[in-house]
Design an enzyme around this catalytic site. Sequence first.
Site, PDB file in Angstrom:
ATOM      1  N   CYS A  33       0.829  -1.213   0.000  1.00 28.83           N
ATOM      2  CA  CYS A  33       0.000   0.000   0.000  1.00 28.83           C
ATOM      3  C   CYS A  33       0.858   1.256   0.000  1.00 28.83           C
ATOM      4  CB  CYS A  33      -0.893   0.040   1.247  1.00 28.83           C
ATOM      5  SG  CYS A  33      -1.985  -1.365   1.467  1.00 28.83           S
ATOM      6  N   ASP A  63      21.106  36.448 -13.280  1.00 26.33           N
ATOM      7  CA  ASP A  63      19.809  36.752 -13.882  1.00 26.33           C
ATOM      8  C   ASP A  63      19.294  38.087 -13.354  1.00 26.33           C
ATOM      9  OD1 ASP A  63      17.325  35.544 -15.390  1.00 26.33           O
ATOM     10  OD2 ASP A  63      16.547  36.367 -13.502  1.00 26.33           O
TER      11      ASP A  63
END
Length: 497
Positions: free
Chosen positions: A34, A442
Amino acid sequence: MHSDFDRCYRAVQSRDSRFDGWFVTAVLTTGIYCRPSCPVRLPLARNVRFYPSAAAAQRAGFRACKRCRPDASPGSPEWNVRGDAVARAMRLIGDGVVDREGVLGLAARVGYTTRQLERMLQAELGAGPLALARAQRVQTARMLTETTELPFSDIAFAAGFASIRQFNDTIRSACDTTPTVLRHTASQRQWHDLAPAGQTLTVRLTVRTPFAYEGVFGHLAATAVPGCEEVRDGAYRRTLSLPSGYGIVSLTPQPDHVSCTLALENVRDLATAIARCRRLLDLDADPEAVIDALSSDGGLRAVVAKAPGQRIPRTVDEQELAVRTVLGQQVSTKAARTHASRLVSAYGAAVSDPAGGLTHTFPTVAQLADIEPDHLAVPGARRRSLVALVAGLAGGEVTLDPGCDWQRARAQLLAVPGVGPWTAEIVAMRGLGDPDAFPATDLGVRIAAEQLGLPGDPRALSAHSGRWRPWRAYAVQHLWTTLDHSVNNWPPKETTK
């Protein structure tokens, strides 16, 4: 994590869905495995075993729980964080390389012998490449069986099985039932994640919450290249170049999942297409780990709290992202889209899109091999960089794919004339998925950092970013969200009708 029994057992006791994909729980008395979040009654500790993957549990003779369907849980975020050989192999297996090229092809891509690769995967995951690929085929086959009316023959080949008999035998072994019973049971429970319409299927892409989808979808919309990408009726749409043909995908975000409609030229490409869409949206990320790490910095705490669960806007094709990044050097988002659109219309393969306005796939490296200078209305230096990049990708001097080595790829990119650190880090971040990529130069990152009281100088910002590791790429995404820029608009202000 699966080797820490007490930690795993506590996670299962809490039924915490955040651990789905990290490990599976196998119960000796029932022979079933499970998800950690399965709602069934927790067995006694002496009757429980933990495995690192569904493939390992299946290999040990356990079958998937019919209630929580652990074979359909989100992928382990571990493969996104790591750059070692095992993680690279897992990303390639997810992209379908074993089905297309075999174990020998997988080993060659990772750079090991088949025996070495088998040994590494067995040691860490309890299963070899064939078993891991088989588990992926079972997942795809079960999903299609339970949620569509496709003929079983189509499902078998879409999932990657070599024959109907192999499909039937594998489903019986893994699910302890026949495909017919599986479909009948699912119809009674009304599990309808997919709706068939010829070769068009709609699948629900699961995601770990929180999921701040506005950031990733806004970025993809703002940078969409006309012809191969568009926004229509609240969905981001794009064309896909797939191993057996082309596809068109429509992605609509929801708070806890993404609705994904795929129109495929060949249904065999279904599993690969889904894997690439998950990669595009960074759906297998671990948002809680990112939140915990970045919230420890006072400069980012408020930004993270405002929109937790950011995802990196990634790509469906690493080489495409590299080409687009070089085209976008030192120009606006609008100009970059224009340059890329010229390539798409001139070199991309034509597609049919009755549901929208898509016209071409983004051209492959092979299609760009004989590029005409007239289709590159960019400065000469950038034109030479793009031609050199395409030649490097075509010749193998630059390797960009889901299983490539991140640091080696950076070095190869930096060896291309005109490609600097910003380009290499953007490709590492958005193309390769390195969670620690950090384009410190950047402009948007620097402006956002200064607005938050963080260092704006690239060198000082890089030094400060050490406290964000290994999640610096997610810090970049959070910084971008503070800017007044079109990448932060979802839905975008202007959409295609």
